[in-house]
Structures are given as structure tokens and as C-alpha cells.
Design an enzyme around this catalytic site. Structure first.
Site, mmCIF file in Angstrom:
data_model
loop_
_atom_site.group_PDB
_atom_site.id
_atom_site.type_symbol
_atom_site.label_atom_id
_atom_site.label_comp_id
_atom_site.label_asym_id
_atom_site.label_seq_id
_atom_site.Cartn_x
_atom_site.Cartn_y
_atom_site.Cartn_z
ATOM 1 N N LYS A 70 108.325 132.397 44.205
ATOM 2 C CA LYS A 70 107.073 133.157 44.209
ATOM 3 C C LYS A 70 107.245 134.642 43.885
ATOM 4 C CE LYS A 70 104.498 130.161 47.362
ATOM 5 N NZ LYS A 70 103.626 130.120 48.543
ATOM 6 N N ASP A 106 96.278 131.919 47.880
ATOM 7 C CA ASP A 106 96.292 131.512 49.288
ATOM 8 C C ASP A 106 95.307 132.309 50.134
ATOM 9 O OD1 ASP A 106 98.103 129.448 49.101
ATOM 10 O OD2 ASP A 106 99.849 130.711 49.497
#
Length: 283
Positions: A70, A106
């Protein structure tokens, strides 16, 4: 012979046979009769640059990313969305023409789960348990959505203090860090309490965060990011105190619909995604 083209999106990381993201994305493709595929692709850390080149060469519409990619992936992309840059991590890549743009969905998914429950983040006081990737994304997006103050409760002072400092310095919200070395007592006036740790995640379903549940009141909205099981002991204990609760399915589904829109331009049905997840989790 009929010629057709299947569009591709995927996930770079560690393949999981029952990956919930695959389940819900494929269900949404079928629902809208889109000839798309969502694939799991194992990519080792030293192969990430080549994998991104492959994404470009195959004209894939985008990807999700798991740990440990990420942060590292950011150096191989053309642009990083401002909120993802602030979070310091990318979990979604979308294609815009020839450009690959890094996003983080998210925290956006969490905020949307609140909004869909008729909860406006603006002006709210939030306590967040944990300081990992999910906590970081949620804290940043809640601050950008207007949360007034955020308390980060974490066992690691380094990570917790760093997140509080980021929020305090880079957003309009005020933030502080509290060391989590005993049962945490929720401050009076807390509007939203979020478990952003993995405590209670399947198969460790009997675990729950170490807080003083007797100090919870019905004035606090209690959220858990864990989707499996959706109804964690943490949420059950909160309901005993009269709290409104929001489970982790909402965050997972809405971050999925946001990514779906980025890739396809179409609006996925949250109900279809949630039904697919509920079936997959056997709940």
C-alpha cells in the site's frame, strides 16, 4: 466467432480463496451485466514494479492492494489523490486515460456508512481504537468530513502519537494520543467510538477491545470495522448500554462501491454487495 473483451480489475497481494472483495465485486458485475472480472494476483514485494508495468501493458482498469504494497506502490503511480497522500497509503488504483492514480477508499467507505445511517460526521467528537492502516484512513477522512476532535487510543506510542500529530497539523480537527495500557474509559461527550483494530476478527471471535464498558452510554455511536463476524462482542456489549451500533459490513461494502465507480463509471448496488458478503460469511 463472436469477439468480446472482458475488462479486468484485480488485487495485488496475498490471494485468499474466499476473499470478500472478490465475492462482492463479482456479484455487482453480474447484477449490472458487466463483462468484467476481479482477480487475485499474488505479487511479491520485489515484483511490485514489474506488476504495475504489467497492469499498464494489460490495460487493466485498476487494482486493490493489500499489505505490504500500500505504501511502496505509490512510487510507481502517476498521481496520488490528495487524501491518499495525507493518509500515506493507497489501497485502490484507477486508470484515467494512460494515467494510474492512487486512491484510498477505506476511510471514505467508513464515512459513507455513517452517512447512510443518517449520522453527520461534522462537528462530532470521535475516539478511535488503533493506529494501523484502517485507523489512519478513517481518522483522516473523518477529519476531512468535519469531525471536530479525534482521540487516538493505541498500545504503540510511536504509531498512535504520529497519527494524532498528522490529524492535528494537517487537518482542521484537533487530535490527541492516549496510551492504551489499561481498560480505556470513554470520555464524556464522545459522539463516535470506533474499533479500528483486528480484535474480534474471525476466527478469534471471542476477543473484544479492552475498554470500560460500564462507562459507555447511549449517547455514543459505536462502530466496528470488522466485517466477519458482523456482530462482534464489542458491538453486542455496546448495545447492552443502549448504544446505536454500526458493523464493519458497511465500511467494506461502501469502500467497494466507491472503487467500483472509479473503475467502471457505474453505480454498484450496495444491497447486492452486502447480500453476497452475508452469504459468504454465513451470517
Amino acid at each position: 466467432m463472436t469477439n468480446y473483451k472482458s475488462e479486468l480489475v484485480g488485487v495485488f497481494g496475498h490471494p485468499v480463496a474466499e476473499n470478500p472483495t472478490i465475492v462482492m465485486q463479482e456479484a455487482a458485475f453480474r447484477d449490472l451485466e458487466l463483462d468484467w472480472r476481479y482477480l487475485t494476483i499474488e505479487v511479491k514485494p520485489d515484483q511490485l514494479e514489474d506488476a504495475v508495468k504489467g497492469l499498464r501493458a494489460l490495460n487493466m482498469k485498476g487494482i486493490n492492494l493489500t499489505i505490504p504494497h500500500k505504501i511502496e506502490v505509490m512510487k510507481y503511480l502517476d498521481e496520488i489523490a490528495p487524501d491518499a497522500a495525507l493518509i500515506g497509503a493507497v489501497n485502490t488504483v484507477r486508470r484515467e486515460g494512460d494515467k494510474l492514480i492512487g486512491e484510498n477508499t477505506d476511510g471514505k467507505g467508513f464515512v459513507r456508512s455513517l452517512v447512510e445511517a443518517s449520522i453527520n460526521p461534522d462537528g462530532k467528537s470521535m475516539v478511535i481504537l488503533g493506529a494501523g492502516g484502517a485507523a489512519r484512513a478513517i481518522a483522516v477522512e473523518m477529519a476531512l468530513a468535519g469531525a471536530s476532535d479525534i482521540t487516538v487510543v493505541n498500545r504503540s506510542e510511536e504509531k498512535g502519537a504520529a497519527l494524532a500529530e498528522l490529524i492535528d497539523q494537517k487537518t482542521a480537527a484537533s487530535a490527541k494520543f492516549v496510551a492504551w495500557n489499561k481498560a480505556y474509559q470513554i470520555p464524556d461527550g464522545t459522539d463516535i467510538l470506533v474499533n479500528a483494530t483486528s480484535i474480534g476478527l474471525f476466527p478469534h471471535v471471542e476477543a473484544f477491545p479492552d475498554i470500560d464498558y460500564n462507562h459507555l452510554t447511549a449517547a455514543t455511536i459505536v462502530c466496528d470495522v470488522i466485517p466477519n463476524p458482523p456482530d462482534t462482542i464489542f458491538l453486542q456489549e455496546a448495545r447492552k448500554k443502549g448504544c446505536e451500533t454500526i458493523n464493519g459490513l458497511g465500511m467494506l461494502v461502501y469502500q467497494g462501491t466507491i472503487g467500483f465507480k472509479m473503475w467502471t463509471g457505474a453505480d454498484a448496488s450496495a444491497d447486492v454487495m452486502k447480500a453476497a458478503l452475508t452469504k459468504a460469511f454465513g451470517t
